[in-house]
Design a protein around this motif. Structure first.
Motif, PDB file in Angstrom:
ATOM      1  N   UNK A  21       0.827  -1.207   0.000  1.00 52.16           N
ATOM      2  CA  UNK A  21       0.000   0.000   0.000  1.00 52.16           C
ATOM      3  C   UNK A  21       0.863   1.259   0.000  1.00 52.16           C
ATOM      4  N   UNK A  22       1.922   1.254   0.809  1.00 56.34           N
ATOM      5  CA  UNK A  22       2.808   2.414   0.869  1.00 56.34           C
ATOM      6  C   UNK A  22       3.478   2.642  -0.486  1.00 56.34           C
ATOM      7  N   UNK A  23       3.921   1.553  -1.123  1.00 54.51           N
ATOM      8  CA  UNK A  23       4.574   1.674  -2.423  1.00 54.51           C
ATOM      9  C   UNK A  23       3.594   2.213  -3.466  1.00 54.51           C
ATOM     10  N   UNK A  24       2.368   1.684  -3.511  1.00 57.51           N
ATOM     11  CA  UNK A  24       1.384   2.150  -4.484  1.00 57.51           C
ATOM     12  C   UNK A  24       0.984   3.606  -4.221  1.00 57.51           C
ATOM     13  N   UNK A  25       0.887   4.001  -2.935  1.00 58.21           N
ATOM     14  CA  UNK A  25       0.581   5.402  -2.611  1.00 58.21           C
ATOM     15  C   UNK A  25       1.678   6.327  -3.101  1.00 58.21           C
ATOM     16  N   UNK A  26       2.925   5.896  -2.970  1.00 61.16           N
ATOM     17  CA  UNK A  26       4.026   6.744  -3.435  1.00 61.16           C
ATOM     18  C   UNK A  26       3.956   6.923  -4.956  1.00 61.16           C
ATOM     19  N   UNK A  27       3.550   5.891  -5.690  1.00 62.98           N
ATOM     20  CA  UNK A  27       3.389   6.013  -7.142  1.00 62.98           C
ATOM     21  C   UNK A  27       2.237   6.958  -7.485  1.00 62.98           C
ATOM     22  N   UNK A  28       1.130   6.832  -6.768  1.00 61.42           N
ATOM     23  CA  UNK A  28      -0.047   7.655  -7.049  1.00 61.42           C
ATOM     24  C   UNK A  28       0.197   9.112  -6.673  1.00 61.42           C
ATOM     25  N   UNK A  29       0.945   9.355  -5.603  1.00 60.05           N
ATOM     26  CA  UNK A  29       1.174  10.724  -5.154  1.00 60.05           C
ATOM     27  C   UNK A  29       2.044  11.523  -6.115  1.00 60.05           C
ATOM     28  N   UNK A  30       2.825  10.840  -6.943  1.00 56.70           N
ATOM     29  CA  UNK A  30       3.641  11.557  -7.922  1.00 56.70           C
ATOM     30  C   UNK A  30       2.768  12.286  -8.932  1.00 56.70           C
TER      31      UNK A  30
END
Length: 156
Positions: A21-30
């Motif tokens: 979840x943290x990894x996917x959030x970092x991708x989405x936040x870009x």
């Protein structure tokens, strides 16, 4: 012992899910950006999600993604804005979520006065050159091409 192994497995699964979840959030936040408009700003309104897009002059295939710029009248809460809509859109509620809006960057140089527009008898827009700014001759292999830079009448 079996119960101990299952709780360890559950904790391991939860930890891996949280990491994912943290990894996917970092991708989405870009790709995300915080939009914030002030009263009086000019914004474009997204036209695509509505069923009645025909109201916004949609063509057969290539309809507009955003429609005419509107002025923000008021901010309602953190993510909603009230817009000053045209009379022809009076049947639509004038409050929109921030995801339906995009900042409009008006170029004052590109705006033409309606009084300066001249139309001929067949209702065609007439554009005439005012000044020749620059003239060059481009040399190709076996010919010369004359290039002329013009200043048009109603363009700054």
């Amino acid at each position: 012992m079996v119960a101990l192994q299952s709780t360890e497995k559950i904790q391991q699964i939860r930890q891996r899910l949280q990491t994912a979840q943290i990894r996917q959030n970092s991708y989405a936040d870009l790709r995300r950006s915080e939009l914030d408009f002030q009263v009086g700003d000019i914004v474009l309104l997204k036209a695509s999600p509505w069923k009645g897009v025909i109201r916004f002059r949609k063509q057969e295939k290539l309809g507009p993604r955003y429609i005419v710029p509107f002025r923000v009248i008021a901010r309602i809460g953190k993510v909603a804005y009230k817009l000053d809509l045209l009379e022809e859109l009076s049947q639509i509620h004038n409050t929109f979520h921030v995801s339906e809006l995009r900042k409009s960057i008006l170029d004052e140089k590109a705006v033409m006065s309606l009084h300066d527009i001249q139309v001929d008898e067949r209702l065609n827009y007439v554009e005439r050159p005012a000044v020749m700014l620059e003239r060059k001759v481009k040399v190709l292999w076996n010919k010369y091409v004359a290039l002329v830079k013009l200043q048009w009448e109603h363009w700054r």
